[in-house]
Motif scaffolding. Structure first.
Motif, PDB file in Angstrom:
ATOM      1  N   ILE A 236       7.958  -2.130  17.531  1.00 23.20           N
ATOM      2  CA  ILE A 236       9.364  -2.549  17.474  1.00 23.20           C
ATOM      3  C   ILE A 236       9.934  -2.456  16.059  1.00 23.20           C
ATOM      4  O   ILE A 236      11.085  -2.040  15.874  1.00 23.20           O
ATOM      5  N   ILE A 237       9.146  -2.814  15.056  1.00 24.93           N
ATOM      6  CA  ILE A 237       9.659  -2.889  13.685  1.00 24.93           C
ATOM      7  C   ILE A 237      10.245  -1.552  13.201  1.00 24.93           C
ATOM      8  O   ILE A 237      11.364  -1.509  12.675  1.00 24.93           O
TER       9      ILE A 237
ATOM     10  N   PHE B 107      -2.201  -2.690   9.764  1.00 22.85           N
ATOM     11  CA  PHE B 107      -1.949  -3.923   9.015  1.00 22.85           C
ATOM     12  C   PHE B 107      -1.528  -5.081   9.907  1.00 22.85           C
ATOM     13  O   PHE B 107      -1.659  -6.240   9.512  1.00 22.85           O
ATOM     14  N   LEU B 108      -1.005  -4.758  11.084  1.00 24.53           N
ATOM     15  CA  LEU B 108      -0.552  -5.804  11.997  1.00 24.53           C
ATOM     16  C   LEU B 108      -1.508  -5.928  13.170  1.00 24.53           C
ATOM     17  O   LEU B 108      -2.074  -4.929  13.638  1.00 24.53           O
ATOM     18  N   HIS B 109      -1.679  -7.135  13.664  1.00 26.24           N
ATOM     19  CA  HIS B 109      -2.568  -7.358  14.790  1.00 26.24           C
ATOM     20  C   HIS B 109      -1.843  -7.227  16.123  1.00 26.24           C
ATOM     21  O   HIS B 109      -2.478  -7.249  17.174  1.00 26.24           O
TER      22      HIS B 109
ATOM     23  N   VAL C  58       4.718   6.126  11.983  1.00 23.42           N
ATOM     24  CA  VAL C  58       4.917   4.872  11.248  1.00 23.42           C
ATOM     25  C   VAL C  58       4.287   3.704  12.007  1.00 23.42           C
ATOM     26  O   VAL C  58       3.670   2.807  11.418  1.00 23.42           O
ATOM     27  N   SER C  59       4.431   3.702  13.330  1.00 24.75           N
ATOM     28  CA  SER C  59       3.834   2.634  14.138  1.00 24.75           C
ATOM     29  C   SER C  59       2.319   2.633  14.030  1.00 24.75           C
ATOM     30  O   SER C  59       1.679   1.569  13.979  1.00 24.75           O
TER      31      SER C  59
END
Length: 280
Positions: A70-71, A61-63, A54-55
């Motif tokens: 963490i999410i 999508f995340l920089h 998942v990470s």
């Protein structure tokens, strides 16, 4: 630590006005257990692989690499926090403590367990715990005391039993017996002692007294469900003659086919250990 006179402890069935006190004792006794179970699940290889996958997807999508890491962990912890107490409980039963205690059958008001320490010391135990003082007695309480509850065998079998240790009107511990037991089989869970009375022998007294009662009613085997990361609970039941689920019995034979199974939660991981003891 408060010194407890075990020969003065009365082990009786839970009453209607004991419910909130028993809930508080159980909640106090299970502090930290839920967090240890969550840590146990998060560190399983399959769970770690899932979080890493998942990470990696979020990283597209995340920089921020830290946010992508963490999410998923944060969301999984929140999910387990909300679902675990309502699915597997935190002290070795399929019901959360507030539901189990509230729905358990209280039974007869004067039903008690034998206290072997009274015979050893020669002191007669108090017949009943001293009632807690109230400024104004309620009329509904008088009606409850004047009309003893009739034991309904079918309701008791489905709901289970909660036994409390009463010392001079103060509830200092409890033990629960699950309902819907198979013929000759019994399941114990939620052996909890007040924090001021740990290592006084109270837990051993509760379990052994309940074992003696179940032996007299025809039970030949008892199971105890213990939260998976609880080393103290495992050592406690081993001292009382229990063996871990799957271990070879005292007669060298394996368990029966209808043996108890540990509780499972997220991704099917075990969250309890099952201990078994044959009553002779």
């Amino acid at each position: 630590m408060v010194k407890l006179e075990l020969d003065q402890v009365v082990m009786r069935r839970m009453r209607e006005n004991d419910i909130e006190t028993v809930k508080a004792i159980i909640k106090e006794g299970c502090q930290g257990t839920e967090n240890r179970l969550i840590l146990h699940i998060l560190t399983r290889p399959v769970c770690l692989l899932l979080l890493a996958t998942v990470s990696s997807v979020l990283r597209c999508f995340l920089h921020s690499f830290i946010l992508a890491l963490i999410i998923p962990v944060f969301l999984l912890i929140v999910y387990l926090k909300f679902t675990m107490p309502r699915s597997t409980g935190v002290l070795g039963t399929s019901r959360p403590y507030w539901d189990y205690v509230g729905s358990s059958y209280r039974g007869a008001q004067d039903e008690t367990l034998p206290n072997p320490y009274s015979r050893i010391s020669g002191k007669p135990p108090p017949a009943k715990g001293k009632a807690r003082r109230r400024t104004k007695p309620k009329a509904e309480d008088k009606d409850k005391d004047s009309s003893p509850e009739i034991v309904d065998v079918e309701r008791e079998k489905a709901a289970g039993q909660v036994w409390v240790a009463d010392c001079e009107g103060e509830i200092v511990g409890c033990v629960s017996r699950e309902g819907d037991c198979r013929l000759g089989m019994r399941r114990f869970c939620r052996v909890v002692v007040g924090c001021w009375y740990c290592r006084e022998g109270l837990g051993r007294l509760l379990v052994q007294s309940l074992e003696q009662r179940e032996r007299q009613t025809g039970a030949r085997r008892v199971y105890a469900h213990v939260p998976y990361p609880s080393a103290v609970g495992e050592a406690f039941f081993r001292k009382l003659g229990y063996r871990l689920h799957g271990e070879v019995g005292y007669d060298g034979e394996k368990e029966e086919e209808d043996e108890e199974q540990p509780e499972r939660t997220f991704l099917g991981f075990h969250v309890t250990k099952v201990f078994v003891k044959d009553l002779k």
